[in-house]
Design an enzyme around this catalytic site. Sequence first.
Site, PDB file in Angstrom:
ATOM      1  N   TYR A 130       0.891  -1.174   0.000  1.00  0.00           N
ATOM      2  CA  TYR A 130       0.000   0.000   0.000  1.00  0.00           C
ATOM      3  C   TYR A 130       0.915   1.206   0.000  1.00  0.00           C
ATOM      4  O   TYR A 130       0.857   2.040   0.885  1.00  0.00           O
ATOM      5  CB  TYR A 130      -0.842  -0.112   1.289  1.00  0.00           C
ATOM      6  CG  TYR A 130      -1.941   0.877   1.537  1.00  0.00           C
ATOM      7  CD1 TYR A 130      -2.998   1.036   0.644  1.00  0.00           C
ATOM      8  CD2 TYR A 130      -1.963   1.626   2.717  1.00  0.00           C
ATOM      9  CE1 TYR A 130      -4.025   1.916   0.919  1.00  0.00           C
ATOM     10  CE2 TYR A 130      -2.990   2.502   3.006  1.00  0.00           C
ATOM     11  CZ  TYR A 130      -4.020   2.641   2.093  1.00  0.00           C
ATOM     12  OH  TYR A 130      -5.043   3.513   2.376  1.00  0.00           O
ATOM     13  N   ARG A 144     -11.847   7.804   5.521  1.00  0.00           N
ATOM     14  CA  ARG A 144     -11.578   8.237   6.886  1.00  0.00           C
ATOM     15  C   ARG A 144     -11.715   9.756   6.926  1.00  0.00           C
ATOM     16  O   ARG A 144     -12.828  10.273   6.943  1.00  0.00           O
ATOM     17  CB  ARG A 144     -10.221   7.689   7.350  1.00  0.00           C
ATOM     18  CG  ARG A 144     -10.290   6.167   7.569  1.00  0.00           C
ATOM     19  CD  ARG A 144      -8.958   5.530   7.979  1.00  0.00           C
ATOM     20  NE  ARG A 144      -7.971   5.503   6.915  1.00  0.00           N
ATOM     21  CZ  ARG A 144      -7.757   4.461   6.091  1.00  0.00           C
ATOM     22  NH1 ARG A 144      -8.454   3.364   6.215  1.00  0.00           N
ATOM     23  NH2 ARG A 144      -6.852   4.522   5.142  1.00  0.00           N
ATOM     24  N   GLU A 203      -0.952  -2.021 -10.461  1.00  0.00           N
ATOM     25  CA  GLU A 203       0.238  -2.201  -9.630  1.00  0.00           C
ATOM     26  C   GLU A 203       1.366  -2.818 -10.462  1.00  0.00           C
ATOM     27  O   GLU A 203       1.147  -3.362 -11.535  1.00  0.00           O
ATOM     28  CB  GLU A 203      -0.056  -3.148  -8.441  1.00  0.00           C
ATOM     29  CG  GLU A 203      -1.226  -2.711  -7.578  1.00  0.00           C
ATOM     30  CD  GLU A 203      -1.326  -3.456  -6.261  1.00  0.00           C
ATOM     31  OE1 GLU A 203      -0.338  -4.105  -5.857  1.00  0.00           O
ATOM     32  OE2 GLU A 203      -2.401  -3.372  -5.638  1.00  0.00           O
ATOM     33  N   GLN A 242     -15.006  -5.357   0.700  1.00  0.00           N
ATOM     34  CA  GLN A 242     -13.868  -4.869   1.483  1.00  0.00           C
ATOM     35  C   GLN A 242     -14.302  -3.934   2.607  1.00  0.00           C
ATOM     36  O   GLN A 242     -13.844  -4.058   3.746  1.00  0.00           O
ATOM     37  CB  GLN A 242     -12.893  -4.146   0.535  1.00  0.00           C
ATOM     38  CG  GLN A 242     -11.583  -3.712   1.176  1.00  0.00           C
ATOM     39  CD  GLN A 242     -10.615  -3.118   0.159  1.00  0.00           C
ATOM     40  OE1 GLN A 242     -10.871  -3.110  -1.041  1.00  0.00           O
ATOM     41  NE2 GLN A 242      -9.491  -2.616   0.635  1.00  0.00           N
ATOM     42  N   THR A 352      -1.362   0.255  -5.183  1.00  0.00           N
ATOM     43  CA  THR A 352      -1.926   0.988  -6.318  1.00  0.00           C
ATOM     44  C   THR A 352      -1.074   2.210  -6.640  1.00  0.00           C
ATOM     45  O   THR A 352      -0.694   2.966  -5.746  1.00  0.00           O
ATOM     46  CB  THR A 352      -3.360   1.427  -5.991  1.00  0.00           C
ATOM     47  OG1 THR A 352      -4.082   0.265  -5.597  1.00  0.00           O
ATOM     48  CG2 THR A 352      -4.026   2.059  -7.192  1.00  0.00           C
ATOM     49  N   GLU A 366     -10.782   5.715  -7.212  1.00  0.00           N
ATOM     50  CA  GLU A 366     -10.224   7.070  -7.199  1.00  0.00           C
ATOM     51  C   GLU A 366     -10.649   7.855  -8.440  1.00  0.00           C
ATOM     52  O   GLU A 366     -11.004   9.025  -8.345  1.00  0.00           O
ATOM     53  CB  GLU A 366      -8.698   6.981  -7.139  1.00  0.00           C
ATOM     54  CG  GLU A 366      -8.179   6.332  -5.860  1.00  0.00           C
ATOM     55  CD  GLU A 366      -6.730   5.922  -5.981  1.00  0.00           C
ATOM     56  OE1 GLU A 366      -6.479   4.751  -6.361  1.00  0.00           O
ATOM     57  OE2 GLU A 366      -5.842   6.754  -5.721  1.00  0.00           O
TER      58      GLU A 366
END
Lengths: 423, 423
Positions: A130, A144, A203, A242, A352, A366
């Site tokens: 990550y 968040r 990735e 997820q 990513t 995104e």
Amino acid sequence: MRSWIESANDADCHFPVQNLPFGVISHSGGPPRCAVAIGDRALDLAVLEDAGLINAGAGERVFGQSVLNHFMELGKNAWEQVRLQLSDLLADGGNDVLKDDSDLRARALIPLGQVQSHLPFRVAEYTDFYAGRQHAFNVGSMFRDPENALPPNWLHIPIGYNGRASTVVVSGTEIHRPLGQMKPHGTDEPVFGACRRLDLELEMGAVVGLPNQMGEPVTVREADDMIFGYVLLNDWSARDIQAWEYQPLGPFQAKAFGTSISPWVVTKAALEPFRTSTPEREKVLHPYLREPGPMLYDIELEILMQPEAAGRATSISRTNYKNMYYSAPQQLAHHAVGGCRMNTGDLLGSGTISGPEKAQYGSLLELTWGGKEPLTLDTGETRSFIEDGDTLTLTGWAQGSGHRIGFGECSGKILPAPAEKNW
Amino acid sequence: MRSWIESANDADCHFPVQNLPFGVISHSGGPPRCAVAIGDRALDLAVLEDAGLINAGAGERVFGQSVLNHFMELGKNAWEQVRLQLSDLLADGGNDVLKDDSDLRARALIPLGQVQSHLPFRVAEYTDFYAGRQHAFNVGSMFRDPENALPPNWLHIPIGYNGRASTVVVSGTEIHRPLGQMKPHGTDEPVFGACRRLDLELEMGAVVGLPNQMGEPVTVREADDMIFGYVLLNDWSARDIQAWEYQPLGPFQAKAFGTSISPWVVTKAALEPFRTSTPEREKVLHPYLREPGPMLYDIELEILMQPEAAGRATSISRTNYKNMYYSAPQQLAHHAVGGCRMNTGDLLGSGTISGPEKAQYGSLLELTWGGKEPLTLDTGETRSFIEDGDTLTLTGWAQGSGHRIGFGECSGKILPAPAEKNW
């Protein structure tokens, strides 16, 4: 350097003689065997090995195997020796023995359109990181708090989690939309069914060639030496599964239904000219994570999306691997620092890769900002997330002077979810 | 049923003729091969197979292999057939051919004290769950909020995460205390060094014998059929590393330095009489997770702790596997529901098994309540967490009528952390 295989000399060819990526193919009804890509051909390494033209120095043949693991286990000297032997056989002005033998050429050089690609190595274990700062910021902002988007540990640790090796598949393998539990906004109880927010993640994958021992940490430099090469990697993700499952122990079924990789492993040797440094550190790293030199690579990356009925794909993102905050050797050193044994065939997903601009983001989450800003494709269709029948393709290359060190494609089509069983 | 091997008839023997757990041993300087434990002996299955006395029906020999995977791949009929053949050879009043052949007995029946145990199967992948309600409540109370100790998904999903297969080791293997990053209370920045809060977790491990296909969910009943057997499992845990690293993607290096399992896989067939139901559901489960019958087992479990200089171990916890909220078949069905392929040799940790009373907790974290209430051992020494040189041993058995289906021991000694490298 040019090759006598003319297609390898095209400026936009992914597989010039400077590249020589390793894969596993089958052709003409034969069993899988190791190969390299050159121009528009696959070069059958088992044929060359049988003819005595290449030799990994193992005292036994390794290229008739259906995976690269045996070759990778032989280590850096074997990797370099075979690369030199192949370069000599394929470059203009080198050893003419293959060039001049039409029978051998016919048996060894197969048009890429006539080969089937297989998973190039047995994936021992798969770890996903990550390590993209923009991606972590984007996701943290969405889920968040934009004021505290990065987790407190993020600038100190290349955060990773163990993924599932059993569903790592080679480009071209179709993937079923997963079933799972989700808790849509506004519902009191979770529902079960087909994922509704299916996504990709662009990735790079680092392929571990050499192991360490259990209980023995490695330095970042040693970690770099353990890596055999790199592939493109699509970490397919079920965002709704997820969101419901990942607290407190991380992603599980949301990431377990499939991970696609490109068929050709581009060696570290081919990527040497494209090394670049990770960005300036915002926090001083602990010594075990400090890089002794540039360990990222300047690799252009692109995502293409093609609905089932569309005649062509739409480019939906362009970014670069050099945007990562942590390199694969840093990730590998962190992975082993507690004494975890790493094995030949371990696969490390970079995380990513999102660049700073919106058009450079590496996931639909995104690019469409959580589905709120759908993309419009060239066909006029719109997409918030992936629909059944859509094909997603990653591609990438390092741009040399007049040639490209290419990764080919990492492609996968999404099939409908399986029918529910009579539970 | 009694055996002509007298030691197998002792009431507290772990390996009576009703058990016949499978493992991998070496002895007398020979290579590893498959075996079962009977009384105080290991029965070398390669010797019996070579003598034509057992036969897994594969058309090829499977017990001379260094792992049980080949045997497990043959499936339920082969497992049952070999169990019947062995039972017949070892029970009083059965086939006397082994009993009556002193040369064969000498070659096939080796005192357990003279064999070396090996990892009984190649661990394909390792998944660890979090299915003990008391454990989840305890941990949630300590680290989050006693009023909301269980994560919102906990009563709906058998929460799990992918662990690291490369460091699953057999009982008796010594484990180095891990190095890692931690952020002690009151510090502004993380520190790096040897773990200070090293813990164990008492778990059962379910061993997957048969695969599903990628993209194909399985029912709970099918999942039960896929399981070959069970082992004791110690999920060694670095609590301070875990606390700093685990948000947002779950435990990683805190759990990667070692997982110990007992050497003998107790088959599902041996455990049949001890099936018991999971506790009453507090939330209605989605149909894919509902059990068609009892799928937990009544297995007594114990943890023993022995400092390096101590002459004997202290029992520090007694609990029972039947305390779990989710069974292994439920966990396996959840694992596969999104289309994840499960393979022969996959290992599923149950999650820490803590009973409702403090003396029944399955980790030091809980037994010492975060280190605040140290244990006093029989030697008078106290322990908050594990110190270098300590040996932790798990043991367990299902109590039958006059016999025990035992798991033997899962033991491991902690060595000091490796010296830091010249990073």
